[in-house]
Each structure stands twice: as C-alpha cells, then as structure tokens.
Design an enzyme around this catalytic site. Structure first.
Site, mmCIF file in Angstrom:
data_model
loop_
_atom_site.group_PDB
_atom_site.id
_atom_site.type_symbol
_atom_site.label_atom_id
_atom_site.label_comp_id
_atom_site.label_asym_id
_atom_site.label_seq_id
_atom_site.Cartn_x
_atom_site.Cartn_y
_atom_site.Cartn_z
ATOM 1 N N TRP A 16 16.191 -11.702 4.260
ATOM 2 C CA TRP A 16 16.636 -10.424 3.690
ATOM 3 C C TRP A 16 15.465 -9.508 3.327
ATOM 4 C CZ3 TRP A 16 18.134 -15.229 1.784
ATOM 5 C CH2 TRP A 16 17.345 -15.748 0.755
ATOM 6 N N ARG A 17 14.261 -9.926 3.632
ATOM 7 C CA ARG A 17 13.108 -9.060 3.389
ATOM 8 C C ARG A 17 12.772 -8.260 4.638
ATOM 9 N NH1 ARG A 17 9.489 -13.183 -0.320
ATOM 10 N NH2 ARG A 17 10.541 -12.675 -2.282
ATOM 11 N N GLU A 26 21.179 -9.894 -2.781
ATOM 12 C CA GLU A 26 21.037 -9.851 -4.241
ATOM 13 C C GLU A 26 22.235 -10.472 -4.938
ATOM 14 O OE1 GLU A 26 18.499 -9.205 -6.016
ATOM 15 O OE2 GLU A 26 17.254 -8.651 -4.307
ATOM 16 N N GLN A 29 21.969 -16.817 -9.668
ATOM 17 C CA GLN A 29 22.236 -18.182 -10.139
ATOM 18 C C GLN A 29 22.375 -19.181 -8.988
ATOM 19 O OE1 GLN A 29 25.648 -16.749 -12.652
ATOM 20 N NE2 GLN A 29 24.619 -17.896 -14.246
ATOM 21 N N THR A 30 21.670 -18.922 -7.873
ATOM 22 C CA THR A 30 21.770 -19.798 -6.708
ATOM 23 C C THR A 30 20.385 -20.018 -6.110
ATOM 24 O OG1 THR A 30 23.946 -18.817 -6.254
ATOM 25 C CG2 THR A 30 22.973 -20.171 -4.520
ATOM 26 N N LEU A 89 28.609 -21.758 -2.363
ATOM 27 C CA LEU A 89 27.673 -20.983 -3.177
ATOM 28 C C LEU A 89 28.077 -20.942 -4.644
ATOM 29 C CD1 LEU A 89 26.734 -17.865 -1.002
ATOM 30 C CD2 LEU A 89 25.201 -19.631 -1.840
ATOM 31 N N TYR A 100 30.441 -19.684 -8.113
ATOM 32 C CA TYR A 100 30.643 -18.396 -8.789
ATOM 33 C C TYR A 100 31.399 -17.435 -7.866
ATOM 34 C CZ TYR A 100 27.072 -20.373 -11.836
ATOM 35 O OH TYR A 100 26.371 -21.206 -12.672
ATOM 36 N N TYR A 103 21.367 -5.212 -13.247
ATOM 37 C CA TYR A 103 20.350 -5.857 -12.422
ATOM 38 C C TYR A 103 20.571 -5.553 -10.935
ATOM 39 C CZ TYR A 103 18.230 -9.331 -9.471
ATOM 40 O OH TYR A 103 17.548 -9.933 -8.451
ATOM 41 N N ASP A 124 15.013 -9.919 -13.733
ATOM 42 C CA ASP A 124 15.797 -11.145 -13.723
ATOM 43 C C ASP A 124 15.063 -12.184 -14.571
ATOM 44 O OD1 ASP A 124 13.646 -11.940 -12.180
ATOM 45 O OD2 ASP A 124 14.842 -12.610 -10.472
ATOM 46 N N CYS A 139 -0.893 -21.868 -13.034
ATOM 47 C CA CYS A 139 -1.711 -20.764 -13.559
ATOM 48 C C CYS A 139 -2.971 -20.504 -12.730
ATOM 49 C CB CYS A 139 -2.101 -21.050 -15.004
ATOM 50 S SG CYS A 139 -0.710 -21.020 -16.149
#
Length: 385
Positions: A47-48, A60, A65-66, A103, A105, A143, A161, A228
């Site tokens: 999707w980019r 999106e 939550q996936t 998926l 939800y 969002y 997010d 880090c």
C-alpha cells in the site's frame, strides 16, 4: 532470518548524553534525520507508493489493531475481489465480510462498505481529499481521516497512532498519560513536526513524514526492548529506552467449547455452522462453529485446544467432535435454534463470512486451506556498513 536495519547514527551520537529535558526540539533536524533513515530502511509494503486513494483508505482501515503480516494477505485478496470503490459499493455485505474474515473487528468492514456506498451514491465515486471532508464518511474518525488526507492527498496534518505516540513520549521524555491532557500534548508535538505540504513525483512531504513516524515506532522504537542504537534520532531522544506507562488492564480468561460436525454429501464434505443473528451484539451475520454448553462436554476429550484473544479476554477454546455415527449427544446439546444451523460445503467456506476463531479452528484441523502471507521485504543500503 532478515538482518536488523543498519544503524543510522554515528559513534559520536552514541557518546552524547540524552538531550536536556527542557531543550526545544529542532524540528528541521529531526525531520531530516528521520527522512534519511526512512528512505533507506522503510519496509516494502503493497500500500506504499500507490496513487489510488482507495488503496490508502483500505490499508489504513485494515491496519487498525491488526498485524502487518496478516493485513498483507487480506489486502491483496480484498483488492482482487473489490478493485475499486464502485466494486465494493455494489457488492453484497456478506461477500465483503467473507473477504474480511480473519482480520477481526468486523465493524470496520461494515463501515467501509457503507462508506463506499455513500461515496458512490452521493459524491460521484470520488473520495474527499481533506481530513475535514473525510470525517463525514461512515467509520472514518480522526486518525483515519488524517492518514488518508496526508498519505493520499498530501495534507499537512499529523497522524497519531500508538506507534507515533510512543515515539513522541520517549523523544520528549514524558510518561504516558491516558487522559485529555496527555492526548493533547502528543497531538501538539506531532503537529509541530509535520512539514508543510510539498508534493512531487518522488515525494509527498507530509505523507512520507507520517509514514516514517509510524515506521520508526513499528520497527525501532518498540514497546519493549526498543532498538535504540539503530534509531536515527537517538541523539535527540530524552528517554533512550522504555518510557513510564500506566499498568495495563488484566486479561480476563474464559473457557469456550464448540462442536465440529462434518458429513459427506456425494463427493462433497459439509460442516455444520451457526449463523449469528443480525441483532447479535458481537459479530452479527457471521458464521461460527456451534457453541456447546460446558456441562455437555464433561468427560469428553477435545480434538483441539487453542487460545483465542479478543480485546482484553483470552478464550481457552476446546473443540469436540462426535466419536461416531451413533454419538448424537453433542449435536443434541447445541442450544442454537434449528433455523440458525446450516450445512456449508467446505470448498465454499472461503466465500462465507466466518468469525476469526472459526477460520482459525477449521484451518488448524485441515477443513480449510491455509494461505500463508508474504512477509514484507526490508530495503538495505547498497554500501557496506
């Protein structure tokens, strides 16, 4: 095993002390460091770098939550079935839910379908291009509207997010606060970092920045044990490690039992499923294995045990099957009404809206085919470290 992204910081950066707590953040320097890292290390995701706003919208919604790996498989399958907003709008809801199955939800799929109908019928099939207009569509909140407007249309608006929030709290040295003041602080910090709208054939300043922020949180600034020393903004960070967070809600545990009943009809195999009613509070209109009362399975050995998590509840699931043609006790103990029970051919299960748990069980037991997702690739620099 893929290698970790190469460090984007210098030895000099590693030796620096964390930035002073009250020092203002140099937004231009931060964006420059982040952008350089993102161009070199961003995962290759389907999707980019797309030009169709519908694909950005779909990704999106699916990513909420996936896990990314699960979304990749469903995203490509969903687009093959519904390649345009119009195709999605014209499809029956049951087909949309079937393509979404796995998926979770499912309200997301229903709202996506409803919004596609609205766009087709009321907006001439064109998705609005601003966050304010996008908020008027069913199922699109703060969002999602910001993400679509920024990534698909270049609007200079912050996308926040969980990944972005974590990056900003650690960057600024602030503990997590789950109240209005905490949310306002994060939003203010995120907005201050977003570049002005600049779009060219190769770049979208605001959209690329927001994706880079999310990518940093997803791959480097992890909730536990952040990487880090691979962080491009390590020298600017005031935390350098995990930040203080409130205690999480305790996970609940509940047992659950289900019936697996198969039969042959000629050359076809059928499985008995229960259709949840349209007014059910959870997953209405979805097919599931018939639930069994706990007292009906006493003394029986399950054919499968697994754990299935939904929000803050862990379900410890046991699946039972009759021990032979004369074993009718389990079937009789199913409390569902006869009209809610349906024999479904196993070769057609992929076209039915199954609950995530049902799909998981049927795949584990070999009743459904398992389609393994393709994991995203990671770009690596062509020069040696």
């Amino acid at each position: 095993m893929s290698s970790l992204p190469r460090p984007a910081i210098t030895d000099h950066d590693r030796m620096l002390s964390p930035a002073p707590k009250n020092a203002p953040l140099d937004a231009a320097l931060f964006r420059r460091k982040l952008s350089t890292w993102y161009r070199a290390h961003a995962r290759v995701l389907p999707w980019r770098n797309v030009t169709d706003p519908y694909r950005t919208w779909l990704s999106e919604v699916m990513l909420q939550q996936t896990r990314v790996a699960a979304v990749i498989e469903h995203y490509q399958h969903f687009l093959r079935r519904f390649p345009t907003i119009l195709a999605l709008a014209l499809a029956p809801e049951a087909e949309v839910l079937a393509s979404w199955s796995g998926l979770g939800y499912y309200r997301r799929a229903r709202m996506l379908h409803k919004a596609a109908k609205f766009v087709t019928e009321e907006l001439g099939g064109a998705l609005p291009s601003t966050s304010v207009e996008l908020r008027t569509l069913p199922g699109i909140g703060e969002y999602t509207s910001a993400a679509i407007a920024s990534i698909a249309f270049g609007e200079s608006i912050a996308v926040v997010d969980g990944n972005v929030e974590r990056v900003l709290l650690r960057l600024t040295g602030r503990p997590e606060k789950r109240d209005a003041s905490g949310r306002a602080f994060v939003q203010q910090q995120a907005s201050a970092l977003v570049p002005n709208r600049r779009i060219s054939k190769r770049a979208n300043a605001a959209g690329d920045h927001n994706q880079a922020m999310m990518e940093l949180g997803a791959t480097i600034c992890l909730p536990k044990a952040p990487l880090c020393l691979n962080c491009p903004v390590y020298s600017m960070c005031r935390t350098r490690g995990e930040h203080l967070t409130p205690p999480r809600k305790v996970q609940l545990s509940r047992p659950a039992a289900y019936l697996l009943s198969l039969r042959k009809r000629g050359t076809n195999t059928e499985v008995l499923l229960q259709l949840r009613t349209e007014d059910a509070s959870l997953m209405p209109g979805m097919y599931e294995l018939p639930p069994l009362p706990q007292d009906s399975v006493q003394g029986r050995e399950p054919m499968l045990r697994l754990r299935h998590a939904i929000t803050n509840t862990n379900y410890y699931v046991q699946v039972y099957a009759p021990s032979g043609p004369q074993d009718r006790g389990l079937r009789r103990s199913v409390p569902a009404a006869k009209n809610d029970l349906h024999w479904i051919q196993t070769n057609r299960l992929a076209t039915r809206p199954l609950t995530g748990l049902t799909r998981k069980v049927l795949q584990r037991l070999g009743v459904m085919t398992v389609h393994l997702p393709k994991l995203p690739a990671t770009k690596t620099p062509s020069h040696p470290a």
